[in-house]
Scaffold this active site. Structure first.
Site, PDB file in Angstrom:
ATOM      1  N   ASN A  53      -3.833  11.663  -1.801  1.00 52.29           N
ATOM      2  CA  ASN A  53      -4.904  11.021  -1.036  1.00 52.29           C
ATOM      3  C   ASN A  53      -6.240  10.934  -1.776  1.00 52.29           C
ATOM      4  O   ASN A  53      -7.038  10.046  -1.479  1.00 52.29           O
ATOM      5  CB  ASN A  53      -5.050  11.821   0.277  1.00 52.29           C
ATOM      6  CG  ASN A  53      -6.353  11.556   0.985  1.00 52.29           C
ATOM      7  OD1 ASN A  53      -6.517  10.537   1.638  1.00 52.29           O
ATOM      8  ND2 ASN A  53      -7.306  12.491   0.874  1.00 52.29           N
ATOM      9  N   GLY A  93      -7.564  15.748  -2.092  1.00 45.96           N
ATOM     10  CA  GLY A  93      -8.686  15.222  -1.303  1.00 45.96           C
ATOM     11  C   GLY A  93      -8.641  15.758   0.113  1.00 45.96           C
ATOM     12  O   GLY A  93      -9.020  15.082   1.067  1.00 45.96           O
ATOM     13  N   GLY A  94      -8.197  17.011   0.243  1.00 45.92           N
ATOM     14  CA  GLY A  94      -8.014  17.607   1.580  1.00 45.92           C
ATOM     15  C   GLY A  94      -9.281  18.192   2.177  1.00 45.92           C
ATOM     16  O   GLY A  94      -9.267  18.686   3.296  1.00 45.92           O
ATOM     17  N   SER A  95     -10.392  18.125   1.438  1.00 42.54           N
ATOM     18  CA  SER A  95     -11.606  18.805   1.911  1.00 42.54           C
ATOM     19  C   SER A  95     -12.344  18.046   3.002  1.00 42.54           C
ATOM     20  O   SER A  95     -13.139  18.625   3.733  1.00 42.54           O
ATOM     21  CB  SER A  95     -12.560  19.026   0.724  1.00 42.54           C
ATOM     22  OG  SER A  95     -12.970  17.780   0.194  1.00 42.54           O
ATOM     23  N   VAL A 139      -8.216  15.556 -10.043  1.00 39.72           N
ATOM     24  CA  VAL A 139      -6.851  15.024 -10.184  1.00 39.72           C
ATOM     25  C   VAL A 139      -6.665  14.177 -11.444  1.00 39.72           C
ATOM     26  O   VAL A 139      -5.529  13.977 -11.887  1.00 39.72           O
ATOM     27  CB  VAL A 139      -6.409  14.211  -8.940  1.00 39.72           C
ATOM     28  CG1 VAL A 139      -6.210  15.104  -7.730  1.00 39.72           C
ATOM     29  CG2 VAL A 139      -7.354  13.043  -8.643  1.00 39.72           C
ATOM     30  N   TYR A 194     -11.642  -1.921  -6.978  1.00 39.58           N
ATOM     31  CA  TYR A 194     -10.953  -0.919  -6.143  1.00 39.58           C
ATOM     32  C   TYR A 194      -9.549  -1.407  -5.804  1.00 39.58           C
ATOM     33  O   TYR A 194      -8.568  -0.667  -5.929  1.00 39.58           O
ATOM     34  CB  TYR A 194     -11.787  -0.717  -4.879  1.00 39.58           C
ATOM     35  CG  TYR A 194     -11.206   0.202  -3.817  1.00 39.58           C
ATOM     36  CD1 TYR A 194     -11.143   1.569  -4.009  1.00 39.58           C
ATOM     37  CD2 TYR A 194     -10.758  -0.323  -2.597  1.00 39.58           C
ATOM     38  CE1 TYR A 194     -10.640   2.412  -3.010  1.00 39.58           C
ATOM     39  CE2 TYR A 194     -10.257   0.518  -1.599  1.00 39.58           C
ATOM     40  CZ  TYR A 194     -10.206   1.874  -1.811  1.00 39.58           C
ATOM     41  OH  TYR A 194      -9.714   2.713  -0.820  1.00 39.58           O
ATOM     42  N   ALA A 195      -9.454  -2.697  -5.384  1.00 41.99           N
ATOM     43  CA  ALA A 195      -8.153  -3.254  -4.994  1.00 41.99           C
ATOM     44  C   ALA A 195      -7.147  -3.142  -6.129  1.00 41.99           C
ATOM     45  O   ALA A 195      -5.970  -2.836  -5.895  1.00 41.99           O
ATOM     46  CB  ALA A 195      -8.313  -4.709  -4.552  1.00 41.99           C
TER      47      ALA A 195
END
Ligand SMILES: NC(=O)c1ccc[n+]([C@@H]2O[C@H](COP(=O)([O-])OP(=O)(O)OC[C@H]3O[C@@H](n4cnc5c(N)ncnc54)[C@H](OP(=O)(O)O)[C@@H]3O)[C@@H](O)[C@H]2O)c1
Length: 236
Positions: free
Chosen positions: A90, A11-13, A64, A155-156
């Site tokens: 990430n 998720g580095g973008s 991923v 999400y949690a």
């Protein structure tokens, strides 16, 4: 090939991943960036390479949640890098809504990226780091991985799972000289929180998370940090 250390960032973008990439580039790390959208990823890699000409920046478009794609991405980076010194796990997605109206398909997509995706990346990198007898794994979890708000339950549940995985892994990896820390931020100024009723300047900045990671990396070998809650002052 230079002799810089190497950091792999999923998720580095954009968002937090890009903020951390910028901090690590300033520290002289070579970077390997993974994310799904190839065009956005290549633009991000180009921007970092232009700003930091003394480091190597490579990128590989992968989902991923697909094990073989993660494996191919790592093989691609390791052609030019000796070790994985730092993993920033990430990549993640957010969907909110009340549980009774949450559809299973959306829940499955959260689990596939946040949980299965994290597992895929951690599993492959942890086994390399064990062999290297060094390394640092950061899981970008969330404040939602420590306590849950209404409408954030789905999400949690994925972020609680990630904190749990990280806690166990921290202990497993200690004998191998590998550190594991989960970072648990509140609202960070990224695309993910664009709909939040808050001014961007009042949110945590992506570079703040980068600075925190830089600080952890500078600690002596005797420090082992399980998780770090990062409250957003406007929401605390
Ligand atoms: N923003 C917040 O307030 C906040 C707070 C706490 C924790 N977090 C966590 O921090 C992490 C980053 O969030 P962010 O705010 O930076 O989000 P963002 O701006 O939406 O960026 C998400 C990144 O993850 C990538 N990604 C998403 N799904 C992927 C997949 N299946 N495979 C590969 N890459 C994928 C995206 O790639 P593409 O560009 O290709 O889509 C993008 O690079 C997430 O895990 C999130 O849960 C965020």
């Amino acid at each position: 090939m230079n002799k810089n250390k190497f950091a792999l960032i999923t998720g580095g973008s954009r968002g937090i991943g890009f903020g951390i990439a910028t901090t690590l580039a300033k520290k002289g790390y070579n970077l390997g960036l993974i994310s799904k959208n190839s065009e956005r990823l290549h633009l991000a890699a180009k921007e970092l390479a232009n700003t930091f000409p003394d480091i190597d920046v490579e990128c590989y478009s992968a989902d991923v949640s697909v094990t073989i794609q993660v494996s191919q991405a790592i093989d691609f980076f390791m052609k030019n890098q000796k070790d994985i010194d730092v993993l920033i796990n990430n990549a993640g997605v957010l969907h909110t809504g009340a549980i009774d109206s949450f559809d299973l398909e959306t829940y499955q997509s959260l689990v596939m990226t946040n949980q299965i995706g994290s597992f895929n990346v951690i599993k492959l990198v942890a086994s390399r780091m064990k062999e290297q007898k060094k390394g640092y794994i950061f899981n970008i979890a969330s404040m939602s991985g420590l306590r849950a708000w209404a409408n954030y339950g789905a999400y949690a549940s994925t972020k609680f799972a990630l904190v749990g995985l990280g806690q166990s892994l921290r202990k497993e990896m200690l004998p191998y000289g590998v550190k594991v820390t989960s970072i648990c931020p509140g609202a960070v100024a990224t695309d993910m929180t664009a709909d939040l009723d808050m001014e961007e300047k009042d949110k945590i900045q992506p570079e703040d998370i980068g600075r925190l990671i830089s600080c952890c990396l500078d600690m002596s070998h005797s420090v082992s940090i399980d998780y770090i809650p990062v409250e957003c002052s406007s929401l605390a």
